[in-house]
Design an enzyme around this catalytic site. Structure first.
Site, short mmCIF file in Angstrom:
data_model
loop_
_atom_site.label_atom_id
_atom_site.label_comp_id
_atom_site.label_asym_id
_atom_site.label_seq_id
_atom_site.Cartn_x
_atom_site.Cartn_y
_atom_site.Cartn_z
N HIS A 103 30.21 97.99 30.99
CA HIS A 103 31.72 97.30 31.42
C HIS A 103 31.22 95.67 31.30
O HIS A 103 32.10 94.86 31.10
CB HIS A 103 31.88 97.41 32.83
CG HIS A 103 32.62 99.06 32.83
ND1 HIS A 103 31.86 100.04 32.73
CD2 HIS A 103 33.99 99.36 32.96
CE1 HIS A 103 32.81 101.07 32.88
NE2 HIS A 103 34.26 100.91 33.10
N LYS A 104 30.23 95.16 31.87
CA LYS A 104 29.85 93.83 31.71
C LYS A 104 30.00 93.60 30.35
O LYS A 104 30.26 92.40 30.14
CB LYS A 104 28.63 93.72 32.54
CG LYS A 104 28.18 92.32 32.47
CD LYS A 104 27.05 92.25 33.92
CE LYS A 104 26.47 90.82 34.33
NZ LYS A 104 25.34 90.25 32.96
#
Ligand code: SF4
Lengths: 291, 206
Positions: free
Chosen positions: B36-37
């Protein structure tokens, strides 16, 4: 002393893949309580199917195989250094065989050691010496991260909850801990509660309380009553399996009383998820018995 | 149990309500913190230039996420030495850690479902209504059963994030989940939290 690495490896395999029958029995009883077609019942059905599959295929019940916590009672004269080496070798081999997931992350560098070894606390091994004629007993508990994260420690009195320094106060903070956990510790869980001690010994004892069987009554009648009441009342909260709502939030409660300083009154709640993995092996000479 | 095959249409998404049990089939990807990052920094906020195989991986997951599902999971995988991967245990991990990223990721790819556990917060619930998508709650800890519903590992990307953090492309069959956040602003987590709070207060007053 025989090399016990293989036997300990088998203990790890059983612990990770085969849920104890007392826990499974409670889960089955809980299933009957939940309404037909409800999300709660569906969750318990899935959990029980999963338990059976894990046992059949010898695969981890849950992918988070947790912190390995070993409790060793060794007869006088046995080398704890040798035992530690064998436990660590067994943990490494269990990781290679995927009974355990590589779970040990260096908190400073973020690096995963890859084999579940770390420092003097990882894996955690508690040693206690017993008489020379006693068998060697090794208990293993795998404590997952999700449920460990919802554990809580309270300092009584707690004015927010109106909790004083007595069992009634303990009851209030324990219910608060279950409410705060919601489904996040993979409910239905089991509560291990320690009353007293300092912050460290209190948490330690809250985990030791979880080594008792679910159907084993507390020898102290007051604590036994508290255990039963807490289980019943926690189930009235309506959080339910996975936090989906329902009648089963907690499968059981285990309480342990400790001595404390006059100035402190700690209550520590360790929350154990439904994947309550604990097993014991007893070694007498060449004979190894698993429970 | 309702059967749904991926990709999921907006119409199907809107027809789902909280508490509904669903069996999902099709190809999905796993993704947790690192993924996600990486997506948000490299492709949405663009605070970090793409490096190495970033663009290739992006192109590979884009069609899978359009109408697709992202699963918060850190699996135990066998066959790492041979490349013949097999999921041994594959239960959900706690979703709330992705709260800052989730709605943006779903919007960016037009993804229709998140699978995880523990539910998510206000920003994600808002995103559920706008994109739209739903949050599917898997059964926490049901790792063996879910691994069995993973029929095949199709591919893996970003293995350098580590086995639990990599992007695993998996084909699943009848993966059991429950809708706990729908596209109409309902969250079963909020509801249960409210009722249990009232129950707690009654018990504390007793
Ligand atoms: S809390 Fe327990 S059942 Fe849930 S994911 Fe962690 S170890 Fe597994």
């Amino acid at each position: 002393m025989n090399d016990l690495t293989e036997a300990i490896l088998e203990l790890i395999r059983r612990t990770s893949t085969d849920l104890p029958e007392d826990v499974e029995a409670r889960l089955r009883a809980a299933l009957e309580q939940e309404e037909e077609g409800s999300a709660a019942r569906g969750a318990l059905e899935t959990i029980l199917k999963n338990v059976e599959l894990a046992r059949e295929n010898s695969t981890p019940i849950c992918q988070d195989t947790g912190t390995p916590l070993f409790y060793v009672r060794y007869p006088e004269g046995m080398s704890t250094r040798a035992l530690r080496r064998q436990i660590i070798a067994a943990v490494q081999e269990a990781t290679r065989r995927t009974y355990l997931r590589p779970n040990a992350v260096d908190a400073i560098t973020g690096r995963n050691s890859g084999d579940n070894t770390g420092d003097e606390h990882y894996p955690t091994i508690h040693f206690e010496e017993v008489d020379a004629d006693q068998p060697l007993v090794i208990e293993l508990m795998l404590k997952g991260g999700g449920c460990e994260n919802v554990g809580a420690q309270y300092k009584l009195p707690d004015s927010r909850l109106g909790a004083g320094r007595d069992l009634e106060g303990v009851r209030k903070v324990a219910l608060d801990a279950v409410y705060k956990a919601q489904g996040k510790g993979c409910a239905p869980g089991v509560l291990g509660i320690a009353i007293g001690g300092d912050r460290g010994s209190s948490y330690l004892a809250s985990k030791e309380a979880l080594l008792r069987r679910l159907d084993d009554p507390n020898p102290n009648p007051d604590l036994d009553a508290l255990e039963k009441r807490l289980t019943e009342e926690a189930n009235q909260l309506g959080i339910g399996p996975m936090g989906f709502g329902g009648k089963t939030t907690v499968l059981g409660t285990k309480v342990k009383g400790l001595h404390r300083l006059p100035a402190s009154y700690f209550v520590s709640v360790s929350y154990m998820c439904w994947a309550y993995r604990r097993r014991r092996m007893t070694v007498r000479g060449d004979e190894v018995l698993y429970e | 149990m309702r059967e749904i095959t991926l990709p999921i249409s907006d119409e199907t998404v809107r027809s789902l309500g909280v508490g509904e049990a669903v069996a999902l089939s099709g190809v999905m990807i796993t993704g947790r913190d690192a993924v996600h990052k990486w997506i948000v920094e490299t492709f949405i906020k663009k605070t970090r230039p793409p490096q190495g195989d970033d663009l290739e991986v992006y192109e590979a997951i884009k069609p899978l996420l359009n109408g697709g599902v992202i699963y918060h999971c850190g699996p135990v995988v066998a066959g790492l030495d041979t490349g013949e991967y097999r999921f041994v245990a594959a239960g959900p991990t706690t979703s709330i850690r992705e709260e800052p990223y989730q709605a943006d990721v779903m919007r960016h790819f037009n993804a229709k479902g998140v699978i995880g556990k523990g539910g998510m917060g206000a920003k994600t619930l808002q995103g559920c209504q706008e994109v739209p998508f739903v949050y599917f709650h898997a059964i926490g800890g049901a790792a063996s059963l879910i691994a069995q519903s993973v029929r095949r590992v199709v591919a893996v990307h970003k293995l350098e994030f580590g086995v639990p953090e990599a992007i695993w492309v998996i084909e699943v069959e009848r993966f059991p989940v429950v809708v706990t956040m729908d596209a109409h602003g309902n969250s079963l987590h909020e509801k249960v939290e409210e009722t249990s709070k009232a129950n707690l207060e009654a018990l504390l007053a007793a």
